[in-house]
Design a protein around this motif. Sequence first.
Motif, PDB file in Angstrom:
ATOM      1  N   ALA A  40      -5.686   5.557  -3.087  1.00 61.76           N
ATOM      2  CA  ALA A  40      -4.677   4.498  -3.026  1.00 61.76           C
ATOM      3  C   ALA A  40      -5.209   3.261  -2.297  1.00 61.76           C
ATOM      4  O   ALA A  40      -4.781   2.142  -2.581  1.00 61.76           O
ATOM      5  CB  ALA A  40      -3.410   5.008  -2.353  1.00 61.76           C
ATOM      6  N   THR A  41      -6.142   3.450  -1.397  1.00 62.86           N
ATOM      7  CA  THR A  41      -6.747   2.324  -0.690  1.00 62.86           C
ATOM      8  C   THR A  41      -7.854   1.688  -1.517  1.00 62.86           C
ATOM      9  O   THR A  41      -7.954   0.461  -1.610  1.00 62.86           O
ATOM     10  CB  THR A  41      -7.323   2.792   0.669  1.00 62.86           C
ATOM     11  N   THR A  72       1.720   1.910  -3.539  1.00 63.27           N
ATOM     12  CA  THR A  72       0.511   2.327  -4.264  1.00 63.27           C
ATOM     13  C   THR A  72       0.228   3.800  -3.993  1.00 63.27           C
ATOM     14  O   THR A  72      -0.102   4.558  -4.911  1.00 63.27           O
ATOM     15  CB  THR A  72      -0.696   1.458  -3.859  1.00 63.27           C
ATOM     16  N   TYR A  73       0.398   4.217  -2.757  1.00 66.89           N
ATOM     17  CA  TYR A  73       0.231   5.627  -2.401  1.00 66.89           C
ATOM     18  C   TYR A  73       1.203   6.499  -3.192  1.00 66.89           C
ATOM     19  O   TYR A  73       0.806   7.528  -3.763  1.00 66.89           O
ATOM     20  CB  TYR A  73       0.432   5.820  -0.894  1.00 66.89           C
ATOM     21  N   LEU A  92      -5.489  11.360  -1.715  1.00 69.68           N
ATOM     22  CA  LEU A  92      -4.445  10.390  -2.048  1.00 69.68           C
ATOM     23  C   LEU A  92      -4.634   9.055  -1.322  1.00 69.68           C
ATOM     24  O   LEU A  92      -4.619   7.991  -1.955  1.00 69.68           O
ATOM     25  CB  LEU A  92      -3.058  10.963  -1.752  1.00 69.68           C
ATOM     26  N   HIS A  93      -4.790   9.094  -0.007  1.00 70.34           N
ATOM     27  CA  HIS A  93      -4.960   7.847   0.753  1.00 70.34           C
ATOM     28  C   HIS A  93      -6.248   7.121   0.372  1.00 70.34           C
ATOM     29  O   HIS A  93      -6.206   5.904   0.143  1.00 70.34           O
ATOM     30  CB  HIS A  93      -4.904   8.108   2.263  1.00 70.34           C
ATOM     31  N   ASP A 130      -4.144  16.329  -1.753  1.00 68.91           N
ATOM     32  CA  ASP A 130      -3.585  15.457  -0.716  1.00 68.91           C
ATOM     33  C   ASP A 130      -4.656  14.692   0.050  1.00 68.91           C
ATOM     34  O   ASP A 130      -4.453  13.533   0.416  1.00 68.91           O
ATOM     35  CB  ASP A 130      -2.722  16.263   0.260  1.00 68.91           C
ATOM     36  N   LYS A 164       0.251   9.380  -5.912  1.00 70.02           N
ATOM     37  CA  LYS A 164       0.754  10.742  -5.670  1.00 70.02           C
ATOM     38  C   LYS A 164       1.589  11.255  -6.842  1.00 70.02           C
ATOM     39  O   LYS A 164       1.551  12.445  -7.177  1.00 70.02           O
ATOM     40  CB  LYS A 164       1.585  10.766  -4.388  1.00 70.02           C
ATOM     41  N   PRO A 171       0.801  -1.229   0.000  1.00 68.40           N
ATOM     42  CA  PRO A 171       0.000   0.000   0.000  1.00 68.40           C
ATOM     43  C   PRO A 171       0.832   1.277   0.000  1.00 68.40           C
ATOM     44  O   PRO A 171       0.421   2.278  -0.577  1.00 68.40           O
ATOM     45  CB  PRO A 171      -0.861  -0.102   1.264  1.00 68.40           C
TER      46      PRO A 171
END
Length: 169
Positions: free
Chosen positions: A57-58, A38-39, A53-54, A50, A43, A35
């Motif tokens: 990515a999740t 992936t983040y 992003l999480h 911002d 990014k 992960p």
Amino acid sequence: MFRPSQAVLDTVGTFVRLGLAAVWLTSGAIKLADPGQTYLAVKAYEVLPDALLHPVATALPLLELALGVLALAGLLTRSVAVVSAILLVLFIVGVSQSWARGLTIDCGCFGGGGQVAAGQTQYPQEIARDLGFLVLAGWLIRRPRTRLAVDGWLRPRETEPAVRETERA
């Protein structure tokens, strides 16, 4: 003019569906396994704020895995193909805008991702690959019927109209 039989088209469709399933299962599993990478890949595109992003990515590997499982089972095949096509177009646009802006990133499509050295990008190959996957999705949008699919068991094909008429008589 040669017209392939329904059985041939169903068999081709099965290979297309399983190919698309393999793409999503592989991509999603690799991203889910790392992960942090992936983040960094998400990014690197420099298009999301911002705060997103999480979550992206999740969610991305989970979406890819869900698409892969549904495609593998042959469940909601046309819907999976439509969502796949949308996602692939977004990937193609993402890679294209990175290329156009002069970013030097690895797409992160199958793991990795993030900044790379100048000359290490493979934008044309990444776009061509995703266009190939888009063709697979397009086939299933146009013709979702495949062999060994849950869809076929839930909604068996209706018999031909001529057969239905003779059954009524």
